[in-house]
Scaffold this motif. Sequence first.
Motif, PDB file in Angstrom:
ATOM      1  N   THR A  86       8.623   1.277  -6.919  1.00  0.00           N
ATOM      2  CA  THR A  86       7.802   0.229  -6.343  1.00  0.00           C
ATOM      3  C   THR A  86       7.649   0.380  -4.989  1.00  0.00           C
ATOM      4  N   TYR A  87       6.525   0.704  -4.546  1.00  0.00           N
ATOM      5  CA  TYR A  87       6.259   1.057  -3.072  1.00  0.00           C
ATOM      6  C   TYR A  87       5.752  -0.407  -2.327  1.00  0.00           C
ATOM      7  N   ALA A  88       6.131  -0.558  -0.952  1.00  0.00           N
ATOM      8  CA  ALA A  88       5.728  -1.892  -0.301  1.00  0.00           C
ATOM      9  C   ALA A  88       5.696  -1.324   1.175  1.00  0.00           C
ATOM     10  N   ALA A  89       5.082  -2.010   1.744  1.00  0.00           N
ATOM     11  CA  ALA A  89       5.064  -1.858   3.344  1.00  0.00           C
ATOM     12  C   ALA A  89       5.553  -3.058   3.839  1.00  0.00           C
ATOM     13  N   CYS A  90       6.507  -3.037   4.909  1.00  0.00           N
ATOM     14  CA  CYS A  90       6.910  -3.998   5.697  1.00  0.00           C
ATOM     15  C   CYS A  90       6.567  -4.003   7.013  1.00  0.00           C
ATOM     16  N   ARG A 121      16.875  -2.877  -7.965  1.00  0.00           N
ATOM     17  CA  ARG A 121      18.329  -2.403  -7.616  1.00  0.00           C
ATOM     18  C   ARG A 121      18.774  -2.087  -6.455  1.00  0.00           C
ATOM     19  N   ARG A 122      17.791  -0.909  -6.037  1.00  0.00           N
ATOM     20  CA  ARG A 122      18.172  -0.041  -4.674  1.00  0.00           C
ATOM     21  C   ARG A 122      16.922  -0.080  -3.933  1.00  0.00           C
ATOM     22  N   ALA A 123      16.762  -0.510  -2.560  1.00  0.00           N
ATOM     23  CA  ALA A 123      15.620  -0.164  -1.852  1.00  0.00           C
ATOM     24  C   ALA A 123      15.930   0.414  -0.584  1.00  0.00           C
ATOM     25  N   SER A 124      15.069   1.674  -0.126  1.00  0.00           N
ATOM     26  CA  SER A 124      15.369   2.331   1.075  1.00  0.00           C
ATOM     27  C   SER A 124      13.961   2.743   1.733  1.00  0.00           C
ATOM     28  N   PHE A 125      14.079   3.355   3.024  1.00  0.00           N
ATOM     29  CA  PHE A 125      12.870   3.812   3.422  1.00  0.00           C
ATOM     30  C   PHE A 125      12.358   4.973   2.415  1.00  0.00           C
ATOM     31  N   VAL A 169       7.370   2.038   5.318  1.00  0.00           N
ATOM     32  CA  VAL A 169       7.104   2.008   3.613  1.00  0.00           C
ATOM     33  C   VAL A 169       8.270   2.164   3.086  1.00  0.00           C
ATOM     34  N   VAL A 170       8.576   1.226   2.147  1.00  0.00           N
ATOM     35  CA  VAL A 170       9.784   1.171   1.298  1.00  0.00           C
ATOM     36  C   VAL A 170       9.388   1.382  -0.192  1.00  0.00           C
ATOM     37  N   ASP A 228       6.501  11.464   1.040  1.00  0.00           N
ATOM     38  CA  ASP A 228       5.877  10.717  -0.024  1.00  0.00           C
ATOM     39  C   ASP A 228       5.044   9.365   0.694  1.00  0.00           C
ATOM     40  N   ALA A 229       5.484   8.958   1.888  1.00  0.00           N
ATOM     41  CA  ALA A 229       4.806   7.699   2.677  1.00  0.00           C
ATOM     42  C   ALA A 229       3.412   8.432   2.986  1.00  0.00           C
TER      43      ALA A 229
END
Length: 177
Positions: free
Chosen positions: A75-79, A100-104, A65-66, A109-110
Motif C-alpha cells: 500500500t502506497y501513501a504520501a506523508c 507489518r512493515r513500512a518504509s520510504f 512516499v511510503v 517507484d515513487a
Amino acid sequence: MALDLVPALDAPHLLAPPVAAALGVLPPEIARSIRIAPIDPTLADTAAFCAAYDIRLADSANCIVVAGKRGDRVTYAACVVLATTRADVNGVVRRLLDARRASFAPMDDAVAMTGMEYGGITPLGLPADWRILVDSRVQAVGSAIIGAGIRGAKVALPGSTLCALPGVDVIEGLASD
C-alpha cells in the motif's frame, strides 16, 4: 535569492502534468490560494532550498512516499510533514496503513507512480487510491512551501488549504521533532 511567487493557475508550465491536472479541478477558491515560484533545480532539496531562498525550515513541508507491506500486499501513501520534523514511518504510518512493515518507497517507484520528479513530489495530483497523511502541525503554517512536482519550482499555500485538499487525512502525531 527571493521567491517570485505568482498564482499557480497562471504558471502551469512550472507544474508536473499530474499536479497541473489536479490544480485544474480544485474548487476555484482553493486553486486561487496556491502560488508557485521557479527555483534553481539544483537547490530543490529542503535544506539547500531554505538556505538559498531564506525560507525558514518551519515554513517548508516535505512530501514523502511510503510503501506499507503486509504479506504480498503493498500500500502506497504520501506523508506531508514540516521540514523541522520526521514522519513516524515505523509507528504511526505503519499502523494507519495496516502494514507489518513500512518504509520510504524506492525512488524509481515513487517517480514512476506519481509522474513527478524526485525531490519535487507534492500532495497535489497523487494517485487517487493513495492515502495522503498530513501532520496536524502543517495546519498552522501561514504559507507552507512544498514541491511542485518538478525540481525547478516550489508551491506556496496556506497550511490550512493544504490540509483541506481532496483526499487528505490530518493526523495528530504523524511526525516527531
